[in-house]
Design a protein around this motif. Sequence first.
Motif, mmCIF file in Angstrom:
data_model
loop_
_atom_site.group_PDB
_atom_site.id
_atom_site.type_symbol
_atom_site.label_atom_id
_atom_site.label_comp_id
_atom_site.label_asym_id
_atom_site.label_seq_id
_atom_site.Cartn_x
_atom_site.Cartn_y
_atom_site.Cartn_z
ATOM 1 N N ILE A 28 0.864 -1.174 0.000
ATOM 2 C CA ILE A 28 0.000 0.000 0.000
ATOM 3 C C ILE A 28 0.905 1.228 0.000
ATOM 4 O O ILE A 28 1.755 1.385 0.881
ATOM 5 N N ASN A 30 1.095 5.483 -0.215
ATOM 6 C CA ASN A 30 0.390 6.753 -0.084
ATOM 7 C C ASN A 30 1.121 7.810 -0.897
ATOM 8 O O ASN A 30 2.334 7.980 -0.741
ATOM 9 N N ASN A 32 1.345 11.737 -1.529
ATOM 10 C CA ASN A 32 0.995 13.023 -0.949
ATOM 11 C C ASN A 32 1.130 14.114 -2.013
ATOM 12 O O ASN A 32 1.983 14.008 -2.897
ATOM 13 N N GLU A 60 -7.930 9.774 -0.129
ATOM 14 C CA GLU A 60 -8.055 10.091 1.285
ATOM 15 C C GLU A 60 -8.239 11.593 1.452
ATOM 16 O O GLU A 60 -8.224 12.342 0.477
ATOM 17 N N GLN A 66 -4.181 6.788 -1.901
ATOM 18 C CA GLN A 66 -3.651 5.516 -1.413
ATOM 19 C C GLN A 66 -3.858 4.471 -2.506
ATOM 20 O O GLN A 66 -4.971 4.271 -2.978
ATOM 21 N N HIS A 68 -3.354 0.504 -3.626
ATOM 22 C CA HIS A 68 -3.200 -0.856 -3.108
ATOM 23 C C HIS A 68 -2.795 -1.778 -4.245
ATOM 24 O O HIS A 68 -3.488 -1.832 -5.273
#
Length: 73
Positions: A28, A30, A32, A60, A66, A68
Amino acid sequence: MKYEKLFISGGATINNAFMEKGIVDNIILNYNPFVLNKGIPLFKGNYFENKLRLEKIVKEKEDIVQVHYSVIK
C-alpha cells in the motif's frame, strides 16, 4: 511462529529484506500532494524485481491518494 497477517511499515532496508525473501503479498503506497527534488527511497539493498497488480485506489482526505497493489508470485 506462524502469522497469517503482518503489517510492516519500515524503512527502505526493512522493506527490501521482506521483498527479497518473497514474503510480501500486498503493498500500500500513499501519494501526498507534494513535489520534492529529493526523497527517502522505498527500497534499499540487493536488487530484486516483482510485478504488481493494482487492486484499488482510494482518495483520502487532503488530496492524499492511497494505492493498493498485490504482489504477483
